[in-house]
Design a protein around this motif. Structure first.
Motif, mmCIF file in Angstrom:
data_model
loop_
_atom_site.group_PDB
_atom_site.id
_atom_site.type_symbol
_atom_site.label_atom_id
_atom_site.label_comp_id
_atom_site.label_asym_id
_atom_site.label_seq_id
_atom_site.Cartn_x
_atom_site.Cartn_y
_atom_site.Cartn_z
ATOM 1 N N ALA A 33 0.817 -1.221 0.000
ATOM 2 C CA ALA A 33 0.000 0.000 0.000
ATOM 3 C C ALA A 33 0.845 1.262 0.000
ATOM 4 O O ALA A 33 0.320 2.355 -0.192
ATOM 5 C CB ALA A 33 -0.926 -0.001 1.210
ATOM 6 N N ASP A 34 2.148 1.096 0.233
ATOM 7 C CA ASP A 34 3.080 2.222 0.283
ATOM 8 C C ASP A 34 2.683 3.238 1.359
ATOM 9 O O ASP A 34 2.584 4.439 1.112
ATOM 10 C CB ASP A 34 3.206 2.898 -1.087
ATOM 11 N N VAL A 35 2.429 2.690 2.555
ATOM 12 C CA VAL A 35 2.127 3.528 3.716
ATOM 13 C C VAL A 35 2.961 3.036 4.891
ATOM 14 O O VAL A 35 3.508 1.928 4.868
ATOM 15 C CB VAL A 35 0.622 3.490 4.088
ATOM 16 N N ALA A 36 3.031 3.850 5.930
ATOM 17 C CA ALA A 36 3.763 3.480 7.133
ATOM 18 C C ALA A 36 2.918 2.539 7.993
ATOM 19 O O ALA A 36 1.679 2.568 7.938
ATOM 20 C CB ALA A 36 4.116 4.725 7.931
ATOM 21 N N LEU A 37 3.586 1.724 8.797
ATOM 22 C CA LEU A 37 2.895 0.813 9.693
ATOM 23 C C LEU A 37 1.981 1.578 10.651
ATOM 24 O O LEU A 37 0.868 1.140 10.956
ATOM 25 C CB LEU A 37 3.897 -0.040 10.476
ATOM 26 N N MET A 38 2.401 2.736 11.092
ATOM 27 C CA MET A 38 1.570 3.543 11.983
ATOM 28 C C MET A 38 0.272 3.970 11.293
ATOM 29 O O MET A 38 -0.761 4.101 11.947
ATOM 30 C CB MET A 38 2.324 4.773 12.486
ATOM 31 N N THR A 39 0.340 4.171 9.991
ATOM 32 C CA THR A 39 -0.874 4.524 9.249
ATOM 33 C C THR A 39 -1.890 3.392 9.345
ATOM 34 O O THR A 39 -3.079 3.625 9.551
ATOM 35 C CB THR A 39 -0.541 4.830 7.776
ATOM 36 N N LEU A 40 -1.408 2.172 9.210
ATOM 37 C CA LEU A 40 -2.292 1.020 9.351
ATOM 38 C C LEU A 40 -2.924 1.016 10.735
ATOM 39 O O LEU A 40 -4.147 0.864 10.870
ATOM 40 C CB LEU A 40 -1.528 -0.280 9.108
ATOM 41 N N TYR A 41 -2.118 1.215 11.775
ATOM 42 C CA TYR A 41 -2.651 1.186 13.137
ATOM 43 C C TYR A 41 -3.517 2.401 13.461
ATOM 44 O O TYR A 41 -4.320 2.353 14.388
ATOM 45 C CB TYR A 41 -1.521 1.017 14.151
ATOM 46 N N ASN A 42 -3.378 3.470 12.701
ATOM 47 C CA ASN A 42 -4.277 4.613 12.886
ATOM 48 C C ASN A 42 -5.685 4.288 12.389
ATOM 49 O O ASN A 42 -6.657 4.902 12.833
ATOM 50 C CB ASN A 42 -3.757 5.850 12.140
ATOM 51 N N HIS A 43 -5.783 3.338 11.470
ATOM 52 C CA HIS A 43 -7.080 2.980 10.893
ATOM 53 C C HIS A 43 -7.638 1.660 11.420
ATOM 54 O O HIS A 43 -8.859 1.464 11.417
ATOM 55 C CB HIS A 43 -6.976 2.913 9.369
ATOM 56 N N PHE A 44 -6.763 0.756 11.841
ATOM 57 C CA PHE A 44 -7.199 -0.572 12.288
ATOM 58 C C PHE A 44 -6.439 -0.959 13.550
ATOM 59 O O PHE A 44 -5.220 -0.813 13.611
ATOM 60 C CB PHE A 44 -6.934 -1.621 11.196
ATOM 61 N N ASN A 45 -7.169 -1.480 14.525
ATOM 62 C CA ASN A 45 -6.535 -1.882 15.790
ATOM 63 C C ASN A 45 -5.808 -3.213 15.679
ATOM 64 O O ASN A 45 -4.961 -3.516 16.510
ATOM 65 C CB ASN A 45 -7.579 -1.960 16.906
ATOM 66 N N SER A 46 -6.161 -3.992 14.671
ATOM 67 C CA SER A 46 -5.552 -5.315 14.528
ATOM 68 C C SER A 46 -5.715 -5.811 13.099
ATOM 69 O O SER A 46 -6.506 -5.275 12.315
ATOM 70 C CB SER A 46 -6.231 -6.306 15.484
ATOM 71 N N LYS A 47 -4.996 -6.864 12.792
ATOM 72 C CA LYS A 47 -5.134 -7.514 11.484
ATOM 73 C C LYS A 47 -6.549 -8.065 11.328
ATOM 74 O O LYS A 47 -7.145 -7.959 10.254
ATOM 75 C CB LYS A 47 -4.089 -8.628 11.358
ATOM 76 N N ASP A 48 -7.099 -8.637 12.403
ATOM 77 C CA ASP A 48 -8.461 -9.164 12.337
ATOM 78 C C ASP A 48 -9.463 -8.070 12.000
ATOM 79 O O ASP A 48 -10.398 -8.288 11.226
ATOM 80 C CB ASP A 48 -8.850 -9.827 13.654
ATOM 81 N N GLU A 49 -9.285 -6.887 12.571
ATOM 82 C CA GLU A 49 -10.191 -5.773 12.269
ATOM 83 C C GLU A 49 -10.091 -5.387 10.794
ATOM 84 O O GLU A 49 -11.105 -5.091 10.152
ATOM 85 C CB GLU A 49 -9.856 -4.572 13.155
ATOM 86 N N LEU A 50 -8.889 -5.414 10.254
ATOM 87 C CA LEU A 50 -8.683 -5.141 8.832
ATOM 88 C C LEU A 50 -9.399 -6.194 7.983
ATOM 89 O O LEU A 50 -10.110 -5.866 7.026
ATOM 90 C CB LEU A 50 -7.185 -5.115 8.513
ATOM 91 N N ILE A 51 -9.245 -7.443 8.337
ATOM 92 C CA ILE A 51 -9.893 -8.529 7.604
ATOM 93 C C ILE A 51 -11.418 -8.380 7.663
ATOM 94 O O ILE A 51 -12.102 -8.536 6.650
ATOM 95 C CB ILE A 51 -9.453 -9.911 8.150
ATOM 96 N N LEU A 52 -11.937 -8.062 8.825
ATOM 97 C CA LEU A 52 -13.386 -7.880 8.972
ATOM 98 C C LEU A 52 -13.899 -6.773 8.065
ATOM 99 O O LEU A 52 -14.943 -6.918 7.421
ATOM 100 C CB LEU A 52 -13.741 -7.590 10.433
ATOM 101 N N GLU A 53 -13.167 -5.670 7.988
ATOM 102 C CA GLU A 53 -13.623 -4.581 7.119
ATOM 103 C C GLU A 53 -13.553 -4.981 5.650
ATOM 104 O O GLU A 53 -14.452 -4.669 4.868
ATOM 105 C CB GLU A 53 -12.827 -3.301 7.355
ATOM 106 N N ILE A 54 -12.514 -5.685 5.269
ATOM 107 C CA ILE A 54 -12.390 -6.140 3.882
ATOM 108 C C ILE A 54 -13.548 -7.067 3.524
ATOM 109 O O ILE A 54 -14.182 -6.915 2.479
ATOM 110 C CB ILE A 54 -11.033 -6.848 3.655
ATOM 111 N N LEU A 55 -13.844 -8.020 4.385
ATOM 112 C CA LEU A 55 -14.927 -8.963 4.106
ATOM 113 C C LEU A 55 -16.289 -8.274 4.122
ATOM 114 O O LEU A 55 -17.158 -8.613 3.309
ATOM 115 C CB LEU A 55 -14.887 -10.127 5.095
#
Length: 172
Positions: A33-55
């Motif tokens: 995605a060409d973003v910083a890891l902190m950017t990911l954590y600013n939007h999602f608290n966990s990998k599972d939360e990211l997966i839930l939003e994608i699904l």
């Protein structure tokens, strides 16, 4: 939605769909995605939360395909829904069912929110069939046909899948 969040969602969905959920780490996602890891954590608290939003998003897009075809196509309700399903396969799902993959990868925890979301998606699809006038038997048969079409599309030309699905739906 911020463009960085959208970039994360698009990259993660593509990577998860190609490689699986457990095989892809957060580092690969932020790199793609060409973003910083902190950017990911600013939007999602966990990998599972990211997966839930994608699904959740993927489920909504799928339902939109079905609804659009139901409104625009001709033929019986089942035929119009099948057209929507085939359009979905042609544009977004030629690599199998991301929902069933998620359920398989998280199946060791039946109460896991990802497993529950997948189950809800499948039930919601069947409920949509019922709410459009199909009998319970017809809804079950259509679900089976759609699941089979997804599996077959992984290994067969989409034209063959389309012809077979439409022929079977006409005899529903």
């Amino acid at each position: 939605m911020s463009s960085k969040k959208e970039d994360l969602l698009v990259a993660a969905e593509q990577l998860f769909y190609q490689h699986g959920f457990h095989a892809i780490g957060l580092k690969a996602i932020v790199q793609e995605a060409d973003v910083a890891l902190m950017t990911l954590y600013n939007h999602f608290n966990s990998k599972d939360e990211l997966i839930l939003e994608i699904l959740t998003r993927r489920s909504q897009v799928y339902m939109d395909y079905l609804e659009q075809a139901k409104q625009q196509a001709t033929g019986s309700v089942a035929e119009r829904l099948a057209i929507g399903h085939l359009n979905w396969l042609k544009h977004t799902a030629s690599n199998g069912c991301m929902f069933l993959r998620a359920k398989e990868e998280f199946a060791s925890e039946p109460d896991h929110p990802i497993v529950q979301l997948v189950t809800s998606h499948k039930e919601d699809t069947r409920q949509m069939f019922l709410s459009n006038g199909l009998t319970p038997t017809e809804a079950t048969r259509l679900s089976l046909l759609f699941e089979g079409a997804v599996s077959l599309a992984e290994i067969s030309p989409i034209e063959e899948v389309e012809d077979a699905l439409m022929a079977m739906v006409q005899h529903l």
